[in-house]
Scaffold this motif. Sequence first.
Motif, PDB file in Angstrom:
ATOM      1  N   GLN A  64      64.458 -18.958  34.864  1.00  0.00           N
ATOM      2  CA  GLN A  64      64.995 -18.739  36.206  1.00  0.00           C
ATOM      3  C   GLN A  64      66.427 -19.258  36.262  1.00  0.00           C
ATOM      4  N   GLU A  65      67.207 -18.659  37.145  1.00  0.00           N
ATOM      5  CA  GLU A  65      68.576 -19.122  37.355  1.00  0.00           C
ATOM      6  C   GLU A  65      68.536 -20.368  38.229  1.00  0.00           C
ATOM      7  N   ALA A  66      67.971 -21.426  37.664  1.00  0.00           N
ATOM      8  CA  ALA A  66      67.831 -22.673  38.405  1.00  0.00           C
ATOM      9  C   ALA A  66      67.835 -23.825  37.412  1.00  0.00           C
ATOM     10  N   LEU A  67      67.863 -25.027  37.955  1.00  0.00           N
ATOM     11  CA  LEU A  67      67.879 -26.189  37.074  1.00  0.00           C
ATOM     12  C   LEU A  67      66.549 -26.367  36.358  1.00  0.00           C
ATOM     13  N   ILE A  68      65.463 -25.990  37.025  1.00  0.00           N
ATOM     14  CA  ILE A  68      64.124 -26.165  36.458  1.00  0.00           C
ATOM     15  C   ILE A  68      63.475 -24.801  36.302  1.00  0.00           C
ATOM     16  N   ASN A  69      62.982 -24.520  35.104  1.00  0.00           N
ATOM     17  CA  ASN A  69      62.260 -23.277  34.855  1.00  0.00           C
ATOM     18  C   ASN A  69      60.805 -23.442  35.276  1.00  0.00           C
ATOM     19  N   LYS A  70      60.335 -22.522  36.070  1.00  0.00           N
ATOM     20  CA  LYS A  70      59.004 -22.616  36.654  1.00  0.00           C
ATOM     21  C   LYS A  70      57.911 -22.460  35.607  1.00  0.00           C
ATOM     22  N   GLU A  71      56.903 -23.329  35.681  1.00  0.00           N
ATOM     23  CA  GLU A  71      55.738 -23.204  34.798  1.00  0.00           C
ATOM     24  C   GLU A  71      54.684 -22.351  35.485  1.00  0.00           C
ATOM     25  N   VAL A  72      54.176 -21.346  34.786  1.00  0.00           N
ATOM     26  CA  VAL A  72      53.172 -20.441  35.338  1.00  0.00           C
ATOM     27  C   VAL A  72      52.025 -20.309  34.352  1.00  0.00           C
ATOM     28  N   LYS A  73      50.886 -19.888  34.848  1.00  0.00           N
ATOM     29  CA  LYS A  73      49.757 -19.582  33.982  1.00  0.00           C
ATOM     30  C   LYS A  73      49.964 -18.190  33.380  1.00  0.00           C
ATOM     31  N   ALA A  74      49.630 -18.047  32.128  1.00  0.00           N
ATOM     32  CA  ALA A  74      49.832 -16.762  31.460  1.00  0.00           C
ATOM     33  C   ALA A  74      49.111 -15.629  32.184  1.00  0.00           C
ATOM     34  N   GLY A  75      47.944 -15.918  32.727  1.00  0.00           N
ATOM     35  CA  GLY A  75      47.170 -14.881  33.396  1.00  0.00           C
ATOM     36  C   GLY A  75      47.831 -14.298  34.623  1.00  0.00           C
ATOM     37  N   SER A  76      48.790 -15.025  35.216  1.00  0.00           N
ATOM     38  CA  SER A  76      49.480 -14.520  36.402  1.00  0.00           C
ATOM     39  C   SER A  76      50.365 -13.320  36.083  1.00  0.00           C
ATOM     40  N   LEU A  77      50.669 -13.118  34.803  1.00  0.00           N
ATOM     41  CA  LEU A  77      51.516 -11.991  34.417  1.00  0.00           C
ATOM     42  C   LEU A  77      50.820 -10.661  34.666  1.00  0.00           C
ATOM     43  N   TRP A  78      49.487 -10.632  34.522  1.00  0.00           N
ATOM     44  CA  TRP A  78      48.753  -9.371  34.647  1.00  0.00           C
ATOM     45  C   TRP A  78      47.578  -9.456  35.627  1.00  0.00           C
TER      46      TRP A  78
END
Length: 259
Positions: free
Chosen positions: A60-74
């Motif tokens: 992300q264009e931010a100071l902290i890159n967001k952590e997400v669960k892989a399953g949220s992609l699909w």
Amino acid sequence: MAVALPTSVNMMKAEEAEREGNASEVQTEEGHDHKVLWEASKGSKPGPKAAAGLPLRRYQEALINKEVKAGSLWEDRIALVMLLPDIKSIRSRDMLLSAALIQVHLRKLGVALCLVFPVSNPKHAKACADDFSLTMDNVEVYADTSKKRDVLRAFGMLKKPPRRHMSTSECLETTGYWTMRACCGPAHNPVCCVNGFGCTDNTDYMGGVFLLGPGDKIQYKAIDESGHLKVDTDAIMAQCTRRAVIKSQKEISNCFVSV
């Protein structure tokens, strides 16, 4: 530019093996069996389900890159997920070139293009995507920052075959490109990079391509079995188009039913 993934016969065999519960072994074109190096807890088979709960970091264009669960992609959409091998390899660059070729078509169909890089810094992943003209309007960049590349393992990616040597031309091309990177840093922001851009991110896992969703539906998959995976862009676009047509037909049918 269309190149062939594992043959359709091979893919059918893999799907049959998955249905029969034997998906831990995949038959290669050479007739050898490669055992997937992933044993999930509770007996989960390698694949999207096993990887769904694992963390990825999204650029992300931010100071902290967001952590997400892989399953949220699909989970609630259709997404083409490309699991990239070592970013210094020729194969990784071939996959990124293929992604650049189909990104516009996927955007028109509303299919998200998700690139998963085995790197410790999401900014390195973004720089690689920029090098191949991948725009962020429909392309999502993620990093598997775990030391053992847990997401790649959970998906069932295979390790490089032993004693696989690149040709002289491949060695020269790879060495030249990444020597420039190690000395100059990212192409979009040249700096002196003492540690070497990307040179500390190593992985033995080869790549793969999955068309997933919504949910755990696997619309298309191909796993690199020999270090020579080529992305079949024609097959992927045809399958995405087919899914888009089916979705449109369902929406039209629902409209008539509601009326």
